[in-house]
Design a protein around this motif. Sequence first.
Motif, PDB file in Angstrom:
ATOM      1  N   UNK A 112       0.819  -1.238   0.000  1.00  0.00           N
ATOM      2  CA  UNK A 112       0.000   0.000   0.000  1.00  0.00           C
ATOM      3  C   UNK A 112       0.840   1.270   0.000  1.00  0.00           C
ATOM      4  N   UNK A 113       1.932   1.244  -0.732  1.00  0.00           N
ATOM      5  CA  UNK A 113       2.729   2.490  -0.906  1.00  0.00           C
ATOM      6  C   UNK A 113       1.942   3.444  -1.814  1.00  0.00           C
ATOM      7  N   UNK A 114       2.010   4.726  -1.543  1.00  0.00           N
ATOM      8  CA  UNK A 114       1.195   5.702  -2.282  1.00  0.00           C
ATOM      9  C   UNK A 114       1.767   6.038  -3.653  1.00  0.00           C
ATOM     10  N   UNK A 115       3.090   6.332  -3.725  1.00  0.00           N
ATOM     11  CA  UNK A 115       3.673   6.823  -4.977  1.00  0.00           C
ATOM     12  C   UNK A 115       4.996   6.115  -5.233  1.00  0.00           C
ATOM     13  N   UNK A 116       5.326   6.023  -6.534  1.00  0.00           N
ATOM     14  CA  UNK A 116       6.569   5.384  -6.937  1.00  0.00           C
ATOM     15  C   UNK A 116       7.375   6.343  -7.806  1.00  0.00           C
ATOM     16  N   UNK A 117       8.715   6.180  -7.707  1.00  0.00           N
ATOM     17  CA  UNK A 117       9.611   7.003  -8.523  1.00  0.00           C
ATOM     18  C   UNK A 117      10.848   6.175  -8.823  1.00  0.00           C
ATOM     19  N   UNK A 118      11.286   6.188 -10.076  1.00  0.00           N
ATOM     20  CA  UNK A 118      12.476   5.436 -10.445  1.00  0.00           C
ATOM     21  C   UNK A 118      12.531   5.228 -11.935  1.00  0.00           C
ATOM     22  N   UNK A 119      13.599   4.574 -12.389  1.00  0.00           N
ATOM     23  CA  UNK A 119      13.796   4.368 -13.811  1.00  0.00           C
ATOM     24  C   UNK A 119      12.667   3.542 -14.439  1.00  0.00           C
ATOM     25  N   UNK A 120      12.019   2.626 -13.625  1.00  0.00           N
ATOM     26  CA  UNK A 120      10.925   1.841 -14.162  1.00  0.00           C
ATOM     27  C   UNK A 120       9.780   2.769 -14.568  1.00  0.00           C
ATOM     28  N   UNK A 121       9.561   3.812 -13.795  1.00  0.00           N
ATOM     29  CA  UNK A 121       8.481   4.754 -14.087  1.00  0.00           C
ATOM     30  C   UNK A 121       8.894   5.699 -15.209  1.00  0.00           C
ATOM     31  N   UNK A 122      10.109   6.145 -15.151  1.00  0.00           N
ATOM     32  CA  UNK A 122      10.606   7.040 -16.191  1.00  0.00           C
ATOM     33  C   UNK A 122      11.918   7.701 -15.769  1.00  0.00           C
ATOM     34  N   UNK A 123      12.830   7.831 -16.726  1.00  0.00           N
ATOM     35  CA  UNK A 123      14.093   8.506 -16.456  1.00  0.00           C
ATOM     36  C   UNK A 123      13.911  10.028 -16.535  1.00  0.00           C
ATOM     37  N   UNK A 124      14.802  10.780 -15.906  1.00  0.00           N
ATOM     38  CA  UNK A 124      14.723  12.258 -16.014  1.00  0.00           C
ATOM     39  C   UNK A 124      14.896  12.692 -17.464  1.00  0.00           C
ATOM     40  N   UNK A 125      13.988  13.546 -17.941  1.00  0.00           N
ATOM     41  CA  UNK A 125      14.017  14.022 -19.322  1.00  0.00           C
ATOM     42  C   UNK A 125      13.760  15.522 -19.332  1.00  0.00           C
ATOM     43  N   UNK A 126      14.119  16.207 -20.422  1.00  0.00           N
ATOM     44  CA  UNK A 126      13.822  17.647 -20.520  1.00  0.00           C
ATOM     45  C   UNK A 126      12.329  17.904 -20.525  1.00  0.00           C
ATOM     46  N   UNK A 127      11.967  19.136 -20.255  1.00  0.00           N
ATOM     47  CA  UNK A 127      10.545  19.509 -20.186  1.00  0.00           C
ATOM     48  C   UNK A 127       9.839  19.263 -21.504  1.00  0.00           C
ATOM     49  N   UNK A 128      10.577  19.335 -22.598  1.00  0.00           N
ATOM     50  CA  UNK A 128       9.960  19.152 -23.913  1.00  0.00           C
ATOM     51  C   UNK A 128       9.492  17.722 -24.156  1.00  0.00           C
ATOM     52  N   UNK A 129       9.935  16.766 -23.318  1.00  0.00           N
ATOM     53  CA  UNK A 129       9.585  15.362 -23.534  1.00  0.00           C
ATOM     54  C   UNK A 129       8.590  14.845 -22.508  1.00  0.00           C
TER      55      UNK A 129
END
Length: 794
Positions: free
Chosen positions: A769-786
């Motif tokens: 029951x974790x609320x939010x996830x963050x990591x490469x599986x979710x998405x790598x850091x990208x510029x605002x244009x992407x």
Amino acid sequence: MMRVYACITQQHDLWLVLLAGAVCGFGAWVSLNLARRAAAAVGRARRGWLAGAATATGGGVWATHFIAMLAFRTSLPMGYDIGLTVLSSLIAIGGAAVGIRHAIGGGRLAAPLGGAIAGAAATAMHFTGMAALQVPANLQYDPAYVAVSLGLGVLLAGAGFTAALRIGSLKGLAAGATLLTLGICGLHFTGMGGVTLIPDPLHDLSDQIMEPGLLAVAIAATATVVMALGLAGAIVDQRLAARTAHEAARLRASEERFRQLADATTEGIVIHRDGVVLDVNRAMAELLGKPQADFIGRSMLRFVVQNRRSDIERKLAHPTSERVELDLLHDDGTLVMVEAHGQDITHEGRPARVVAVRDIRERKRAEERIRHMANHDLLTGLPNRSLFLDRLNGALTSAGRARTGVAVLYLDLDRFKAVNDLLGHPAGDRLLQEAARRMLEAVPSHDTVARLSGDEFAVLHRIAQPGEALALADRLVKALGAPAELDGQRMVVGASVGIALFPQDGSGAEALLQHADTALYRAKSEGRGTFRFFEAAMDERLQARRGLERDLRQALADGALSVHYQPLEDCRTHRVLGFEALVRWNHPERGMIPPSEFVPLAEESGLVMQLGEFVLRTACRDARSWPDPVKVAVNLSPVQFRHSDLPATILGILEEEGMAPHRLEIEVTEGVMIDDTERALAALTALKTAGVRIALDDFGTGYSSLSYLQKFTFDKLKIDRSFVQLMAENRESLSIIRTILALAKSLDIAVTAEGVETEEQRTLLKNESCNQLQGYLIGRPVPASELARFYEPA
């Protein structure tokens, strides 16, 4: 004597005798008064006064003689030869002119000799006048009486001129006129006493005889001229007296104004002649603490300090207008430094010199303060960098000749910035002053302690062996590591020290100081509160760090940094809830430099505020184009919280960029709390009150995370990636995650798990029951244009 007396009383009309004496006295007064005027005049005016004086003198003598002759009583008829009578008047006037001119010509004997000449002329006039007497008789002269008459005329006239011309008062004029009158009357009646008339009917008489009546007219005319001259002299005297009185009054007023001005000025004024003081003003007397009377008549050298007297004596002998600085002696024995300059003047009719004396003690103290300020730190009083380098260069030169050593110790207070931000600049200033005091106590008095800038100090230490530098560094670290009381708080700051030695680490002052700075950086990077000696390899690493710092500063100025965004998703629905802003630096030579390398550098170099403001402003500007529910998270450094205006800065950027505060999430680590809990909590509370969400990052990795949950209500906890990456293989990691999730649920706080890279990790976290996830599986850091692919466009 009886013969003369009998002559006057028995052979003369006494009334006419008295008239003759009166005319003689008046003429003498007028003539001597005019002679005084001639003496005081110059040029044409002198010649005019001289002519008037000669006329009055000669005319008075001539009139006296012939009035007395009219007073002479005889049974024989009398007349006067016109030619001889006129000649006698010319002799009297001409002789008087010669005598008076000589008398006013100057010189010690001028007046008596001039008077004698006038007396001799009067005698000559007398006997010429006697020769003009026309009577039927032969005149027989007694030589003795003739000689006495001549002597009386010469001596008394000489005395009269002397008294009148040398004694300038009215009494002198009266005495002179009296003596001259006695001389003229004396020579006349003595001469008459020595004359015997022997009747001779056959005596030849002149063809041109002046009757007594006509002579009386001539005498009256002459007396009128003398009276006119006397009246003119009196009028001139009155005018001159009035003018003199006016000039005297004007001079007194001028002198009074000068005295008032002289006493009103703050400069001392001395009037002297040949080094002897004639007058001083009140300021000069006050300057040396003496009464004004103590200066008058004394040598100026008496008031000059002994070692300058010969120099000042030479300047007095050859005065110039140049300004001279010298020390004078105060009455209490102290020295008074002054600046003096003089110029020539006329004082009481004679050449003198006036000297203006200015007290320059305050100016010299100001100049000394300026020199001290130019070479010393104003806060601590220690030498500054310029003076330190000057002394270091001198020490290196001496050490090179003596083949001894020199150590340069570079110091930096370890936690000065924290104290300065916590307690304010005044407390920081007191800390620097206390540090300076402790260093001065630890360092030998013949060495130098300097403040270079901020909380950086340097020590110049003369040594024979390197061990002496090590011992001093140890004393300094211990002295500066002792607790200090500041505003009622006990603070431990500490210091790090870098050491460079001459000659092995460098031969120049700048090189040694730079190498000591390099060693200091090594000491700080290895834990602070210690010291390190310089090594050649250190310089290479420091140069690389300084180059990177320079490039970072330029990148910020040029806008060469960028912001990338990593998505955060809802663990159940997989919908993107927001993005975390992450700064990126693509170096033109080194390529992408990780934040873990340049962010700490920004914190150490003071660039973190500029860097943090750039990231926040960019993130807010980009987030304006995202759907309204999508938030942006920005990390803040503990260093940023040392600035009391941080909340105002953040809220100001939100307003300027037009973004609602509830869409911004600020992420902080517990390091923010460790530095200054009270200040950090105040800043976080201000932001939360404004609607900004607050997240505690890297939760579980610190020592006091749970205590901070009691002090502040965070909106989110972020589980550190180190637990997430091991949760599938490590039971302890999974247990910690479960505990954090349970704690957050009980406190009604959302939880974000960082570092999710596999589906297995996602599943496990979803099951817990974790609320939010963050990591490469979710998405790598990208510029605002992407970012558009992560959410539906607004």
